[in-house]
Every structure is written in C-alpha cells, then in structure tokens.
Design a protein around this motif. Sequence first.
Motif, mmCIF file in Angstrom:
data_model
loop_
_atom_site.group_PDB
_atom_site.id
_atom_site.type_symbol
_atom_site.label_atom_id
_atom_site.label_comp_id
_atom_site.label_asym_id
_atom_site.label_seq_id
_atom_site.Cartn_x
_atom_site.Cartn_y
_atom_site.Cartn_z
ATOM 1 N N ASN A 2 3.484 -19.830 27.363
ATOM 2 C CA ASN A 2 4.044 -19.987 26.190
ATOM 3 C C ASN A 2 5.123 -19.921 25.671
ATOM 4 O O ASN A 2 6.255 -18.613 26.491
ATOM 5 N N VAL A 3 5.461 -20.737 25.186
ATOM 6 C CA VAL A 3 6.887 -20.558 24.796
ATOM 7 C C VAL A 3 7.410 -20.159 23.525
ATOM 8 O O VAL A 3 6.276 -21.060 22.732
ATOM 9 N N LEU A 4 7.924 -19.494 23.175
ATOM 10 C CA LEU A 4 8.994 -19.145 21.814
ATOM 11 C C LEU A 4 9.572 -19.385 21.341
ATOM 12 O O LEU A 4 10.402 -19.054 22.216
ATOM 13 N N MET A 5 9.603 -20.084 20.239
ATOM 14 C CA MET A 5 10.972 -20.389 19.531
ATOM 15 C C MET A 5 11.039 -20.643 18.297
ATOM 16 O O MET A 5 10.677 -20.773 17.432
ATOM 17 N N CYS A 6 12.446 -19.059 18.240
ATOM 18 C CA CYS A 6 12.050 -18.804 16.595
ATOM 19 C C CYS A 6 13.812 -19.302 16.123
ATOM 20 O O CYS A 6 15.007 -19.748 16.614
ATOM 21 N N ILE A 35 5.351 -22.809 20.385
ATOM 22 C CA ILE A 35 5.498 -21.325 19.063
ATOM 23 C C ILE A 35 6.397 -21.428 18.325
ATOM 24 O O ILE A 35 7.698 -20.793 19.033
ATOM 25 N N VAL A 36 6.095 -21.685 17.276
ATOM 26 C CA VAL A 36 7.670 -22.353 17.014
ATOM 27 C C VAL A 36 7.989 -21.006 15.541
ATOM 28 O O VAL A 36 6.972 -20.730 14.525
ATOM 29 N N VAL A 37 8.404 -20.115 15.270
ATOM 30 C CA VAL A 37 8.862 -19.127 14.271
ATOM 31 C C VAL A 37 10.160 -19.165 13.301
ATOM 32 O O VAL A 37 11.164 -19.128 13.815
ATOM 33 N N ASP A 80 1.277 -14.393 24.740
ATOM 34 C CA ASP A 80 2.286 -13.494 24.850
ATOM 35 C C ASP A 80 3.511 -14.543 25.651
ATOM 36 O O ASP A 80 3.219 -14.841 26.862
ATOM 37 N N PRO A 81 4.068 -14.851 24.988
ATOM 38 C CA PRO A 81 5.886 -15.488 25.471
ATOM 39 C C PRO A 81 6.049 -15.137 25.982
ATOM 40 O O PRO A 81 6.649 -14.095 26.168
ATOM 41 N N ILE A 82 6.585 -16.169 27.870
ATOM 42 C CA ILE A 82 7.556 -15.650 28.480
ATOM 43 C C ILE A 82 8.489 -16.073 28.707
ATOM 44 O O ILE A 82 9.635 -15.133 28.570
ATOM 45 N N LEU A 83 8.946 -17.245 27.763
ATOM 46 C CA LEU A 83 10.516 -17.666 27.511
ATOM 47 C C LEU A 83 10.196 -17.755 25.524
ATOM 48 O O LEU A 83 9.443 -18.279 24.776
ATOM 49 N N LYS A 84 11.161 -16.902 25.926
ATOM 50 C CA LYS A 84 11.128 -17.008 24.030
ATOM 51 C C LYS A 84 12.801 -17.330 24.147
ATOM 52 O O LYS A 84 13.861 -16.612 24.787
ATOM 53 N N LEU A 85 13.186 -18.068 23.255
ATOM 54 C CA LEU A 85 14.061 -18.532 22.720
ATOM 55 C C LEU A 85 14.400 -18.218 21.100
ATOM 56 O O LEU A 85 13.963 -18.733 20.562
ATOM 57 N N TYR A 86 16.483 -18.437 20.656
ATOM 58 C CA TYR A 86 16.648 -18.166 19.334
ATOM 59 C C TYR A 86 17.578 -18.897 19.328
ATOM 60 O O TYR A 86 18.469 -19.601 19.964
#
Length: 106
Positions: A2-6, A35-37, A80-86
């Motif tokens: 899971n990749v989260l991009m904020c 996942i886009v937030v 559960d995001p493993i990669l978290k990008l801002y």
Amino acid sequence: MNVLMCFDVDGVLDSSSKGVIIAQQLKELEERGVIVVIVSPSPNFPRGRNNVSMFPRICDKSRADNLIDAVIWCQKQGLDPILKLYISDNGDYSEAMKAGFTYIDR
C-alpha cells in the motif's frame, strides 16, 4: 504494497494557482491502488459532484498531525501503508519527517 500519497494543494494541484498536478492524474493513481489524501486546509482542493472533495481530506491540525491522521485513516480502512509520500511545495521537510513521510517537492 500500500502506497499513501498525501498532497498539499496550493502550488501543487491544478485546482489552485500555479499547481501542476491535475485531478485526473490523482484519479489514475487511485485506479492503480495508490491511496490519495489531501492534507491541506486550502479551499482550492479538487472538487467533484455537488462541490464535494474528490479525495479524502484531513486538514484540521498541523501538517505533521494531518499526515499522521492520514495513516490512521488508512489503517481504519484496513490498509497499512508501507510507503508514505508527501507532495508539497512548502519546503516543510521537517513536518514530513515528524510524521514518517518522504517529502517530494512538486
């Protein structure tokens, strides 16, 4: 994985002045499982039907806390995001670091 991009809004997304990333690109990321937030309080966030945000918005605290809350929101969705990008243009590297995110300058 899971990749989260904020995302910050102003100066980053095309719904604001000088933004370079268009909402359709964010939709395409979602279609690929990202996942886009939105973590900016800016009123210039991308809007869909009925003037509602096209993406989840978590923006009522400090930037670091908004990023942390985005991870918590994901976990509540069973992700559960493993990669978290801002992604931002504010230079707020320390806020990203506090929250455990990698900062990307737009």
